[in-house]
Design a protein around this motif. Structure first.
Motif, PDB file in Angstrom:
ATOM      1  N   GLY A 155       1.246  -1.613  -0.164  1.00  0.00           N
ATOM      2  CA  GLY A 155      -0.013  -0.228  -0.282  1.00  0.00           C
ATOM      3  C   GLY A 155       0.805   0.990   0.059  1.00  0.00           C
ATOM      4  O   GLY A 155       0.763   2.102  -0.431  1.00  0.00           O
ATOM      5  N   PHE A 156       1.865   1.703   0.953  1.00  0.00           N
ATOM      6  CA  PHE A 156       3.198   2.718   0.924  1.00  0.00           C
ATOM      7  C   PHE A 156       3.660   2.449  -1.050  1.00  0.00           C
ATOM      8  O   PHE A 156       3.757   3.558  -0.766  1.00  0.00           O
ATOM      9  CB  PHE A 156       4.023   2.444   1.485  1.00  0.00           C
ATOM     10  CG  PHE A 156       5.131   2.506   1.828  1.00  0.00           C
ATOM     11  CD1 PHE A 156       4.832   4.073   1.997  1.00  0.00           C
ATOM     12  CD2 PHE A 156       6.466   3.137   1.317  1.00  0.00           C
ATOM     13  CE1 PHE A 156       6.079   4.980   1.642  1.00  0.00           C
ATOM     14  CE2 PHE A 156       7.612   3.978   1.661  1.00  0.00           C
ATOM     15  CZ  PHE A 156       6.927   4.928   2.298  1.00  0.00           C
ATOM     16  N   ILE A 157       4.646   1.467  -1.049  1.00  0.00           N
ATOM     17  CA  ILE A 157       4.763   2.262  -2.794  1.00  0.00           C
ATOM     18  C   ILE A 157       3.509   2.044  -3.369  1.00  0.00           C
ATOM     19  O   ILE A 157       4.091   3.276  -4.275  1.00  0.00           O
ATOM     20  CB  ILE A 157       4.683   0.553  -3.452  1.00  0.00           C
ATOM     21  CG1 ILE A 157       6.618   0.746  -2.078  1.00  0.00           C
ATOM     22  CG2 ILE A 157       5.281   0.378  -4.512  1.00  0.00           C
ATOM     23  CD1 ILE A 157       6.229  -1.847  -2.657  1.00  0.00           C
ATOM     24  N   ASN A 158       2.484   1.851  -3.391  1.00  0.00           N
ATOM     25  CA  ASN A 158       1.684   2.813  -4.199  1.00  0.00           C
ATOM     26  C   ASN A 158       1.342   4.318  -4.608  1.00  0.00           C
ATOM     27  O   ASN A 158       0.988   4.731  -4.930  1.00  0.00           O
ATOM     28  CB  ASN A 158      -0.060   1.452  -3.584  1.00  0.00           C
ATOM     29  CG  ASN A 158      -0.291   0.432  -5.498  1.00  0.00           C
ATOM     30  OD1 ASN A 158       0.617   0.092  -6.417  1.00  0.00           O
ATOM     31  ND2 ASN A 158      -0.926  -0.377  -4.632  1.00  0.00           N
ATOM     32  N   THR A 159       1.132   4.111  -2.349  1.00  0.00           N
ATOM     33  CA  THR A 159       0.487   5.143  -2.419  1.00  0.00           C
ATOM     34  C   THR A 159       2.114   6.691  -3.082  1.00  0.00           C
ATOM     35  O   THR A 159       1.336   7.603  -3.837  1.00  0.00           O
ATOM     36  CB  THR A 159       0.573   6.127  -0.762  1.00  0.00           C
ATOM     37  OG1 THR A 159       0.221   4.807  -0.418  1.00  0.00           O
ATOM     38  CG2 THR A 159       0.421   7.281  -0.253  1.00  0.00           C
ATOM     39  N   LEU A 160       3.362   6.512  -2.738  1.00  0.00           N
ATOM     40  CA  LEU A 160       4.598   7.322  -3.958  1.00  0.00           C
ATOM     41  C   LEU A 160       4.077   7.124  -5.066  1.00  0.00           C
ATOM     42  O   LEU A 160       4.028   8.196  -5.782  1.00  0.00           O
ATOM     43  CB  LEU A 160       5.543   5.751  -2.981  1.00  0.00           C
ATOM     44  CG  LEU A 160       5.758   6.339  -1.413  1.00  0.00           C
ATOM     45  CD1 LEU A 160       7.039   5.539  -0.960  1.00  0.00           C
ATOM     46  CD2 LEU A 160       5.761   7.985  -1.148  1.00  0.00           C
ATOM     47  N   VAL A 161       3.725   5.748  -5.549  1.00  0.00           N
ATOM     48  CA  VAL A 161       3.486   5.745  -7.046  1.00  0.00           C
ATOM     49  C   VAL A 161       2.568   6.815  -8.051  1.00  0.00           C
ATOM     50  O   VAL A 161       2.750   8.062  -8.487  1.00  0.00           O
ATOM     51  CB  VAL A 161       2.763   4.231  -7.600  1.00  0.00           C
ATOM     52  CG1 VAL A 161       2.383   4.132  -9.292  1.00  0.00           C
ATOM     53  CG2 VAL A 161       4.194   3.699  -7.389  1.00  0.00           C
ATOM     54  N   LEU A 162       1.202   6.730  -6.773  1.00  0.00           N
ATOM     55  CA  LEU A 162       0.437   7.262  -7.717  1.00  0.00           C
ATOM     56  C   LEU A 162       0.716   9.116  -6.563  1.00  0.00           C
ATOM     57  O   LEU A 162      -0.080   9.687  -7.553  1.00  0.00           O
ATOM     58  CB  LEU A 162      -0.958   7.142  -6.503  1.00  0.00           C
ATOM     59  CG  LEU A 162      -2.204   6.062  -7.199  1.00  0.00           C
ATOM     60  CD1 LEU A 162      -3.530   6.178  -6.331  1.00  0.00           C
ATOM     61  CD2 LEU A 162      -1.772   6.365  -8.609  1.00  0.00           C
ATOM     62  N   ILE A 163       1.676   8.832  -5.565  1.00  0.00           N
ATOM     63  CA  ILE A 163       1.753  10.724  -5.275  1.00  0.00           C
ATOM     64  C   ILE A 163       2.722  11.662  -6.521  1.00  0.00           C
ATOM     65  O   ILE A 163       2.464  12.397  -7.625  1.00  0.00           O
ATOM     66  CB  ILE A 163       2.199  11.212  -4.366  1.00  0.00           C
ATOM     67  CG1 ILE A 163       1.226  10.630  -3.295  1.00  0.00           C
ATOM     68  CG2 ILE A 163       3.259  11.971  -4.319  1.00  0.00           C
ATOM     69  CD1 ILE A 163       1.917  10.842  -1.811  1.00  0.00           C
ATOM     70  N   PHE A 164       3.557  10.765  -6.959  1.00  0.00           N
ATOM     71  CA  PHE A 164       4.258  11.077  -7.722  1.00  0.00           C
ATOM     72  C   PHE A 164       3.725  10.478  -9.383  1.00  0.00           C
ATOM     73  O   PHE A 164       3.455  12.674 -10.276  1.00  0.00           O
ATOM     74  CB  PHE A 164       5.558   9.176  -8.155  1.00  0.00           C
ATOM     75  CG  PHE A 164       6.541  10.018  -9.141  1.00  0.00           C
ATOM     76  CD1 PHE A 164       7.586  10.824  -9.166  1.00  0.00           C
ATOM     77  CD2 PHE A 164       6.752   9.292 -10.828  1.00  0.00           C
ATOM     78  CE1 PHE A 164       8.352  11.667 -10.038  1.00  0.00           C
ATOM     79  CE2 PHE A 164       7.066   9.754 -11.593  1.00  0.00           C
ATOM     80  CZ  PHE A 164       8.167  10.583 -10.784  1.00  0.00           C
ATOM     81  N   SER A 165       2.632   9.962  -9.926  1.00  0.00           N
ATOM     82  CA  SER A 165       1.618  10.008 -11.172  1.00  0.00           C
ATOM     83  C   SER A 165       1.393  12.332 -11.061  1.00  0.00           C
ATOM     84  O   SER A 165       0.434  12.529 -11.461  1.00  0.00           O
ATOM     85  CB  SER A 165       1.528   9.167 -11.760  1.00  0.00           C
ATOM     86  OG  SER A 165      -0.438   9.534 -10.369  1.00  0.00           O
ATOM     87  N   SER A 166       0.378  11.875  -9.827  1.00  0.00           N
ATOM     88  CA  SER A 166       0.297  12.871  -9.564  1.00  0.00           C
ATOM     89  C   SER A 166       0.710  14.338  -9.742  1.00  0.00           C
ATOM     90  O   SER A 166       0.710  15.581 -10.583  1.00  0.00           O
ATOM     91  CB  SER A 166      -1.123  13.297  -8.611  1.00  0.00           C
ATOM     92  OG  SER A 166      -2.374  13.325  -8.119  1.00  0.00           O
ATOM     93  N   PHE A 167       2.021  14.102  -9.574  1.00  0.00           N
ATOM     94  CA  PHE A 167       3.111  14.987  -9.418  1.00  0.00           C
ATOM     95  C   PHE A 167       3.278  15.515 -11.738  1.00  0.00           C
ATOM     96  O   PHE A 167       3.478  16.437 -11.729  1.00  0.00           O
ATOM     97  CB  PHE A 167       4.669  14.698  -8.130  1.00  0.00           C
ATOM     98  CG  PHE A 167       5.502  15.904  -9.667  1.00  0.00           C
ATOM     99  CD1 PHE A 167       5.486  17.550  -9.215  1.00  0.00           C
ATOM    100  CD2 PHE A 167       6.690  15.502 -10.470  1.00  0.00           C
ATOM    101  CE1 PHE A 167       7.130  17.738  -9.699  1.00  0.00           C
ATOM    102  CE2 PHE A 167       7.761  15.895 -10.426  1.00  0.00           C
ATOM    103  CZ  PHE A 167       7.529  17.478 -10.363  1.00  0.00           C
ATOM    104  N   THR A 168       3.431  14.651 -12.066  1.00  0.00           N
ATOM    105  CA  THR A 168       3.474  14.504 -13.271  1.00  0.00           C
ATOM    106  C   THR A 168       2.282  14.658 -14.167  1.00  0.00           C
ATOM    107  O   THR A 168       2.890  15.426 -15.242  1.00  0.00           O
ATOM    108  CB  THR A 168       4.098  13.232 -13.981  1.00  0.00           C
ATOM    109  OG1 THR A 168       3.404  12.027 -13.692  1.00  0.00           O
ATOM    110  CG2 THR A 168       5.680  12.599 -13.123  1.00  0.00           C
TER     111      THR A 168
END
Lengths: 112, 536, 220, 318
Positions: free
Chosen positions: C73-86
């Motif tokens: 879940g933690f990794i997925n959170t980071l992935v989604l936040i990064f995608s939001s940034f891009t």
């Protein structure tokens, strides 16, 4: 942004462009807060009832950052802010009244 | 204004030809007409179901088989479910906003179209797709859950509930898209000079309705999805076997469905405001009060859903709170009634058929309204809940209210929509049959409810026979009325005289463009300098 | 700011029923926000249900949360936040007419969505493998569940992550459409409203995950 | 108070079996009268105005009255006061309805598709018939074994849903002797309208006798026990026993010893074993013209003694 600026031709948009550094800062903050959530979780036995409070507090801060900076509500007009807030308002109504029912189900007496 | 392109005879109907031009149109007027045809079709289907139900109830099945029209209780329950679901989701909810609203909201505002014309078309396709899903259940396993889909019955019954709720979900999408379009159109596309307080009250009503559509429908959508998940995967949220709570389903369902009641009635109130002012040739009494009471009703309607659940096992505390807030909703409704009557005072009243429907609305809605107050009173509702009293009450509001207003509004705007006049005699005749038939059908049901006859009953004890017979006879009168009305419409479209620009002498913007309007509504963008009801 | 290359041909993007680009832009934006309200209410209603039952059966929910791997879940959170940034960056790049970079940012966003879904897929199949099916299908014997209604927790888990996953997929589809249009050159400093709209949608998907993560994985 | 009683007489409410019913009817009477006055005001005013201000010519001048603050305040305020008064009155009665009396006679009521199963504290079970002593507080504990039902006694003005998975409660104090209808008011499927029970209010002595008789049930003849069980398991909702008429399932009248045609066209004689099998595995041999899977299986739900009684009862249907 894009408010009616009479000095300009309304056919030309003048978007408020946030600098890349701002996006980087916000993203970094979001990463940091996520890590903080997980770190706090390691101490959830010590925190007890506060554990969920901390977790949701951090989540709320993250959500606010996304709303204000990524979704630009910071620079948006009040109407759009109100529209978005109304969703949460009516959600709370749904929660509140459902809970009022479920929390006061007593078969014996009418408490009021 | 007042320039007319009718000189060269081009309008929204004849500017493009062929079925394809209709199916791909993004013109709000054409989309309104497409909604009209589909809603009329579903009204016919739902109406046939209603007639079958009434026919079955003509006599109790005293000796097995005698007096039985439908094969058995299951068939009755299916017919009842389709009648309810079709009339609610496919007729009354889209009814006024999607037909009259789509057609007239932009014109009332002096706009060329709604804010998102393509989304408007998408909303019609959503509606058709959702309706197709719902109708498909008719050919697989007919549903028998009632339109309310109460758990756990809807989970246990072996019918295609999933398909039906998906249909309702997609139709909900259509409703959301229409609402979204209307809100943005009202906010952003008003003609120069058209301030919020110069908008016709019909627009105010549609605006309030649109807010309800936006805020309430998503909760229905997720509730129906959870129900589908419950049925397919047994997730347990509404299933007592896993500690779930069927009453919570009712909370979620009525969080949408109570505001939905106002989604159905608010536009009708808007139409009636237009009709009363136009046919009394008088400025509406209490414009601000009517406009803001629409918003008020919309807002308060979110806090009262529990009055559908006084005997459901909801706590007494919640019941009392909900009953109290329900009383508050009564006030803005009462305000509107008084304002309409006051508008007639010292007016110049004509009895053209649209006005007859508006007066019929006032009559029936008054009865629907006071019985609504009765049902909000806790101990009275304990007795009346789920009896024919409730059936009579909501038919007085939904049919006597919404449908009367829809018919009235339809006749009122008919000349503008089609550029032809209809036969006034036939329209009046249709009104007389519908009005009398309606009262004959539904007034006895109040008494049946008081006597204790529960609703959704395939059969009943002999005490209730006489009133049920009267009620069934009334349903035939209504049928006659609608058939006459249909004939008047078809005849008007085919052979009606050419309509003038403003046959009723009304003041709102739609009467200042040609009949039927040109493709972009106005040849020259109107500039508004006064309110919508300036009869001086 | 590089809004110097404005030409009046851009007003050709304004649809016939709008007066000018500002009106069109404001309308579009308002429409998107209105639609987001429906998303919030839709997800919110499940959260309301979750909150109520979590309150009624805290021990059962705690048992359920322990079965999830917070690291995923933690990794997925980071992935989604990064995608939001891009995603946010892509809009800013289009506003500055840096179309190529914007296309890159969009492509990265889609990639992040895909990574999220792949992780989700492995999470789900693992749960199925262990017998954690939703509701009454939960395999009591195989999972050694302590609470007889543990299935309800997984009912919520699959409903919430499933609905969220569906939104990620829809978002990926929409961004792909944006990417194609960006490469085609449809967007520039005077016209980017579809990108902004989809962007807001994508951020909402992220926003919901920000709440789902502690709700499902951490709180117990 | 002639007029008040007149209004109530016109209200068509059923017999008043309890004190609460009288209170409810008084409030309803008040509501009817106020509603009638309100309707006369609004509808009468409307009719009077449309006739008086009928259009005379196309150039009629109309008054320009845009609003009147005092009037608008009045017609908002007066309804509000009435509504709140009615709410408070209703609240008072409702409070009485929902506050359970202490030391009431408790009876368990189980709703199921499509019958009410009544269980008294001494273990006596009955179906679709509640017998209660007069002038005694009675509390019903409701629940359901399948879907939501609603226990509705029109003459007592009480109604409460029976929700599966939890208990809800209802109380009353019957003041009139006699038989009253019990309806199911929450839609529950095929025989929803057939889920009618009766509530019999009897004297204390009769009630005690009824309870005693109930306990002696064990000594009944076997077919009689079967009959009771047949009612208890709600078999009667779907199978008629006194005529060949078809309800949901086939009639059991004069079935025993005769041939029945199955859905594949084959024939089988309805003997003891066929009846036993049809009870335990209803889908094994379905009679032609009836759908599969409607009848629930009773495997594991009834014991051998009960099965014997049921078979004996079906045999007795001649």
């Amino acid at each position: 942004m894009a408010a009616n600026n009479h000095k300009h031709d309304p056919n030309v948009l003048h978007p408020h462009i946030s600098p890349t550094s701002m996006y980087l800062k916000v993203a970094a903050a979001l990463f940091g807060l996520t890590i903080l959530t997980v770190v706090a979780h390691q101490f959830h036995h010590q925190l007890g009832a506060f554990a969920s409070l901390v977790a949701f507090g951090i989540a709320a801060v993250k959500a606010t950052l996304v709303l204000l900076y990524f979704m630009h509500l910071k620079d948006d007009n009040n109407m759009n802010r109100a529209i978005f807030a109304s969703g949460f308002f009516f959600l709370i109504v749904l929660l509140l009244f459902s809970v009022v029912d479920i929390a006061t189900r007593v078969t014996e007496v009418s408490p009021l | 204004m007042g320039h007319s392109s009718s000189a060269h005879g081009e309008n929204y109907i004849n500017c493009e030809k062929g079925l394809w031009s209709w199916l791909t149109t993004v013109d709000h007027k054409r989309i309104g007409l497409m909604y009209m045809i589909t809603v009329m079709f579903f009204f016919f289907v739902g109406g046939v179901m209603a007639l079958l139900l009434r026919l079955e109830l003509f006599a109790p099945n005293t000796v097995q088989g005698v007096g039985q029209v439908l094969k058995n209780g299951d068939v009755y329950n299916q017919v009842l479910t389709y009648h309810g679901a079709i009339m609610v989701f496919m007729v009354i909810v889209p009814g006024i906003p999607a037909i009259l609203g789509n057609f007239f909201l932009p014109i009332h505002l002096g706009a060329k179209d709604v804010a998102f014309p393509k989304i408007n078309l998408a909303s019609w396709y959503c509606f058709m797709f959702g309706a197709a899903l719902a109708i498909a259940t008719f050919f697989t396993h007919k549903i028998d859950t009632g339109w309310t889909f109460y758990t756990p019955y809807s989970i246990r019954t072996g019918t295609s509930t999933v398909l039906m709720v998906l249909g309702a979900f997609v139709m909900g999408m259509s409703s959301v898209l229409t609402g979204l379009n209307f809100i943005v159109t009202v906010h952003k596309l008003r003609a120069p000079g058209m301030t919020m307080h110069r908008m016709p009250l019909f627009v105010w009503a549609l605006y309030s309705t649109a807010i309800l559509q936006m805020l309430a429908t998503p909760v229905l959508a997720i509730t129906l999805l959870l129900l589908a998940a419950e049925k397919l995967f047994g997730v347990g949220i509404f299933d007592p076997a896993l500690g779930g709570d069927p009453v919570l389903f009712q909370h979620f369902f009525w969080f949408y469905s109570h505001p939905a009641v106002y989604i159905m009635i608010l536009p009708a109130m808007g139409v009636v405001s237009e009709l009363i002012a136009a046919f009394s040739r008088k400025v509406i009494f209490g414009y601000t009060a009517i406009a803001y009471s629409s918003l008020g009703i919309a807002a308060v309607s979110f806090f009262v859903w529990g009055h559908h659940m006084f005997v459901s096992g909801q706590s007494a505390t919640a019941g009392i709170i909900f009953s109290f807030i329900t009383m508050l909703v009564g006030v803005p409704t009462a305000i509107k009634m008084f304002n309409w009557v006051a508008t007639i005072y010292k007016g110049s009243v004509s009895f053209d058929s649209p006005m007859l429907f508006a007066l019929g609305f006032l009559f029936l809605f008054a009865i629907g309204g006071v019985t609504g107050i009765m049902l909000a009173v806790l101990p009275i509702d304990v007795h009346f809940h789920d009896t024919y009293f409730v059936v009579a009450h909501f038919h007085y509001v939904m049919v006597g209210g919404t449908l009367m207003a829809l018919m009235g509004g339809f006749y009122y705007w008919f000349p503008k929509m089609f550029g032809k006049m209809f036969s006034e005699t036939l329209a009046r005749l249709s009104f007389v049959f519908i009005f009398i038939g309606f009262n004959v059908t539904f007034f006895p049901q109040f008494i049946l409810g008081a006597m204790g006859m529960p609703r959704r009953y395939f059969d009943y004890i002999p005490n209730y026979e006489a009133l049920n017979k009267i009620s069934t006879v009334g349903s035939w009168l209504i049928l006659t009325g609608f058939l006459i009305g249909l004939y008047a419409i078809v005849q008007g479209i085919r052979k009606g005289e050419k309509a003038p620009m403003n046959p009723w002498g009304a003041k709102t913007l739609e009467w200042q463009t040609s009949s039927p309007p040109p493709h972009f509504n106005f040849d020259v963008e109107p500039v508004v300098t006064a309110g919508p009801y300036e009869y001086r | 700011m590089s809004t110097d290359n404005i030409t009046h041909t851009h007003s050709a993007h304004v649809s016939h029923h709008f007066k000018d680009a500002t009106q069109e832009y404001d309308s579009g934006k308002q429409g998107i926000w209105l639609f987001m309200v429906t998303e919030i209410l839709m997800f919110g209603a499940v959260l309301v249900g979750y909150g109520i039952f979590h309150h009624l059966y805290p021990a059962m929910f705690s048992e359920g949360a322990k079965q999830l791997d917070w690291k995923l879940g933690f990794i997925n959170t980071l992935v989604l936040i990064f995608s939001s940034f891009t995603m946010a960056i892509s809009i800013q790049l289009i506003q500055r007419n840096q179309i190529k970079k914007a296309a890159m940012a969009l492509a990265v966003t889609i990639l992040c969505g895909a990574i999220f879904m792949v992780i989700k897929y492995f999470e789900w199949t693992h749960k199925f493998h262990m017998g954690f099916y939703p509701g009454r299908f939960l395999d009591m014997a195989k999972t050694h569940a302590e609470h007889a209604n543990l299935g309800m927790y997984f009912g919520f888990y699959y409903c919430m992550t499933g609905l969220h996953g569906l939104h990620v997929l829809i978002g990926m589809g929409l961004i792909t459409w944006l990417l194609i249009r960006t490469i085609r050159g449809d967007f520039h400093s005077q016209y980017w409203i579809p990108v902004e709209g989809v962007g807001i949608f994508w951020h909402i998907v992220d926003l919901i995950w920000i709440f789902l993560f502690p709700l499902l994985y951490l709180v117990g | 108070m002639m007029w008040f009683n007149f209004a109530k007489a016109q209200s068509f409410m059923p017999t008043q079996g309890t004190e609460i019913a009288k209170q409810v009817d008084n409030l309803y009477g008040f509501l009817l009268i106020t509603s009638f006055i309100a309707c006369v005001l609004v509808i009468g005013g409307m009719i009077y105005f449309v006739l008086k201000y009928k259009r005379k010519s196309d150039n009629d001048k109309t008054a320009y009255i845009s609003h009147n603050t005092a009037l608008e305040f009045l017609w908002s305020f007066i309804p509000l006061v009435i509504f709140l008064a009615v709410f408070a009155w209703g609240w008072y009665i409702y409070h009485g309805m929902r506050t359970m009396p202490k030391d009431a006679l408790e009876i368990n009521v189980l709703g199921k598709q499509w019958a009410w199963e009544i269980e008294y504290k001494n273990g006596f079970k009955a179906v679709n018939e509640v017998v209660v002593p007069v002038n005694t507080d009675v509390k019903l504990l409701l629940t359901s074994q399948d879907v939501i039902h609603s226990f509705f006694v029109p003459s007592f003005r009480i109604k409460q849903d029976a929700v599966p998975g939890r208990y809800t409660a209802l109380w009353f104090r019957a003041e009139k002797l006699g038989e009253f209808h019990v309806f199911c008011a929450e839609y529950c499927g095929t025989s929803h309208s057939g889920m009618i029970g009766k509530l019999r209010v009897v004297t204390r002595e009769e009630f005690d006798k009824y309870m005693e008789e109930g306990q002696e049930e064990g000594q009944l003849p076997i077919a009689k026990r079967g009959e009771k069980l047949f009612a208890l398991k709600a078999c009667a909702s779907c199978h008629s026993v006194d005529s060949p008429a078809v309800k949901v399932g086939p009639s059991l009248f004069q079935v025993f010893g005769h041939e029945v045609v199955l859905e594949d066209g084959s024939k089988v004689t309805a003997d003891e074993n066929y009846i036993r099998e049809s009870i335990l595995q209803p889908n094994a041999k379905v009679v032609k013209g009836f759908p599969h899977g409607v009848m629930p299986t009773f495997q594991g739900q009834i014991n051998e003694n009960e099965l014997n009684a049921l078979v004996e009862y079906v045999k007795s249907l001649k």
